[in-house]
Design an enzyme around this catalytic site. Structure first.
Site, PDB file in Angstrom:
ATOM      1  N   HIS A  21      32.611  -8.485  48.657  1.00  0.00           N
ATOM      2  CA  HIS A  21      31.651  -7.568  49.658  1.00  0.00           C
ATOM      3  C   HIS A  21      32.068  -8.460  51.619  1.00  0.00           C
ATOM      4  O   HIS A  21      32.257  -7.998  52.419  1.00  0.00           O
ATOM      5  CB  HIS A  21      30.379  -7.729  49.767  1.00  0.00           C
ATOM      6  CG  HIS A  21      30.748  -6.582  48.425  1.00  0.00           C
ATOM      7  ND1 HIS A  21      29.142  -5.832  48.552  1.00  0.00           N
ATOM      8  CD2 HIS A  21      30.294  -6.906  47.553  1.00  0.00           C
ATOM      9  CE1 HIS A  21      29.086  -5.219  47.100  1.00  0.00           C
ATOM     10  NE2 HIS A  21      30.146  -5.520  46.546  1.00  0.00           N
ATOM     11  N   ASP A 125      24.706  -4.247  54.017  1.00  0.00           N
ATOM     12  CA  ASP A 125      25.298  -4.052  52.586  1.00  0.00           C
ATOM     13  C   ASP A 125      23.819  -2.770  52.347  1.00  0.00           C
ATOM     14  O   ASP A 125      23.234  -3.499  52.423  1.00  0.00           O
ATOM     15  CB  ASP A 125      26.130  -5.213  52.232  1.00  0.00           C
ATOM     16  CG  ASP A 125      27.452  -5.030  50.984  1.00  0.00           C
ATOM     17  OD1 ASP A 125      27.370  -4.040  50.539  1.00  0.00           O
ATOM     18  OD2 ASP A 125      28.033  -5.143  51.360  1.00  0.00           O
TER      19      ASP A 125
END
Length: 469
Positions: A21, A125
């Site tokens: 990520h 996120d």
């Protein structure tokens, strides 16, 4: 426009604490902060937030426009999550719920960072749906940036938002409404005995709902348009594709691997890698080894171990984990522990197939290199990504029921389907070359899509009016 008159946009980025990520967030930050054209009225600076253990691995990426901001997680019960494990890298799976809980409990600390920086926009996120709430308290707009495919995000959104009926795309369905619902339920179940701050099944829906006006996604409309459209309809917001966001490999560690590949024939090597977060069991290692042996092909295989299993003697950990009968010659195969330069390997003339878990970045990198894939999805979004790759005509799937162990013969069969000279394999290679042109072109020519994202973020905080088409 004179430099002094240019608008400045301060962006705080907060990816989940995983290498898979952080890397796309960092690459997006790099592209957002590149010197803008003389016609652009906006200069962007990015403050990327993560734990100190994660920031230490990317410290060399800090520039005058990208700063790295440490987030210190609070201690959790039992004391078995030291600061060295405030990352998913080498994290034993049993500690994942505790890492999520510790991150959730850091909401106040994240808020203090926002108070100190006073950004114009927060980009967050899906694991942290509380981040936009901290931003809202300070009247800061927040945008969800998804590092997953639009197809996978739409798949889970469909299941978690309670949409009636089956998922409307058979090509990436996991076997019908029942199997799709079962996968969503297994993926999003709570593993912390109900003590979590945020329920797992709420993370994605809340992150999508709390995103200001639009959701940014790491993808290209050329390969995911129908899934982009469906996701937009599901959540009632615009989806802004940010492109493939390909990252260039670097490091001296890669040279040994590249030298080995240099001595191999064109398209003769099978590259095997299951990402930075997955650790194979001894049974899986043995079956993969047997499958590779059955193919008769040369191979480059990357293996990883959790922190508790790491050895201090480098390849010694590999030797201990592999079955005793598996002793390939240096000419036949190379087994690498921990890391290999994935993009350089995929782009090497010797690479003929990629055995992959189908993490989204790996799928995109394979498409950008024009390398057909052998899809071996394991969990979460990977089965949907595997279905998308197969639908696009660039992957052969290992035949194994989802959630069950693969067999060595299944691996050998799928690898052979990609590596042979059959009509099907030739068609797959041809389609891979076609997609390579699309993905590589979109990645190189990203000014329009990055510019559109900048203007949309600027408009959220009143710094721009027009959004380029």
């Amino acid at each position: 426009m004179a430099q002094a008159e240019r608008e400045r946009l301060r962006v705080v980025m907060f990816p989940w604490l995983a290498h898979g990520h952080i890397t796309p967030y960092l690459e997006l930050a790099r592209r957002l902060t590149l010197p803008t054209t003389t016609t652009s009225p906006i200069d962007v600076t990015v403050h990327l937030v993560s734990t100190p253990i994660n920031l230490a691995t990317i410290a060399h990426h800090e520039t005058d426009r990208i700063s790295l901001v440490p987030l210190h997680l609070p201690a959790v019960e039992d004391g078995d999550l030291p600061a060295s494990l405030h990352t998913t890298r080498h994290l034993p799976p049993r500690l994942m719920p505790k890492l999520k809980r510790a991150c959730d409990l850091a909401a106040a600390a994240f808020g203090a960072i926002l108070d100190e920086i006073s950004p114009d926009v927060v980009v967050y996120d899906f694991i942290q749906p509380w981040a936009p709430l901290e931003a809202e308290k300070r009247r800061i707009p927040a945008v969800h940036f998804s590092t997953c495919s639009a197809a996978a995000t739409a798949f889970f959104a469909h299941g978690l938002l309670g949409e009636r009926g089956a998922f409307p795309f058979d090509a990436i369905s996991l076997g019908g409404d029942g199997e799709d619902a079962r996968h969503v339920e297994i993926t999003c179940r709570d593993d912390d005995d109900g003590e979590g701050v945020v329920a797992e099944r709420d993370r994605l829906p809340l992150s999508l709902a709390r995103s200001s006006e639009f959701v940014a996604v790491k993808t290209c409309d050329e390969i995911e348009q129908k899934y982009i459209d469906y996701l937009s309809n599901l959540i009632g917001k615009e989806i802004v594709p940010c492109g493939p966001l390909l990252v260039h490999d670097s490091g001296l560690e890669s040279e040994r691997v590249i030298r080995w590949l240099n001595g191999k024939e064109t398209r003769s090597v099978v590259f095997v890698s299951f990402g930075t977060e997955y650790f194979m069991s001894e049974k899986q290692l043995s079956r993969m080894a047997r499958g590779l042996e059955l193919t008769g092909a040369k191979f480059l295989w990357v293996v990883r171990f959790p922190a508790a299993a790491e050895g201090s003697d480098g390849d010694g950990a590999v030797a201990r984990a592999m079955p005793g009968w598996f002793t390939p010659s240096a000419e036949k195969g190379m087994v690498v522990e921990g890391w290999a330069p994935q993009r350089r390997v995929l782009g090497h003339r010797a690479c003929g197939a990629f055995v992959t878990h189908c993490g989204w970045s790996s799928v995109v990198e394979a498409m950008a290199a024009g390398v057909p894939m052998v899809a071996m999805p394991l969990h979460i979004d990977q089965p949907i990504n595997a279905g998308l790759a197969a639908e696009l005509g660039v992957a052969a799937r290992v035949v194994a029921p989802l959630g069950e162990e693969f067999e060595a013969e299944d691996v050998a069969c799928a690898v052979s389907a990609v590596m042979t000279r059959s009509e099907e394999a030739e068609a797959m290679r041809r389609r891979a070359r076609e997609l390579r042109e699309v993905v590589a072109r979109r990645d190189a020519d990203d000014a329009a899509q990055i510019g559109a994202l900048v203007h949309r973020m600027a408009r959220l905080c009143g710094k721009a009016v027009a959004v380029p088409n």
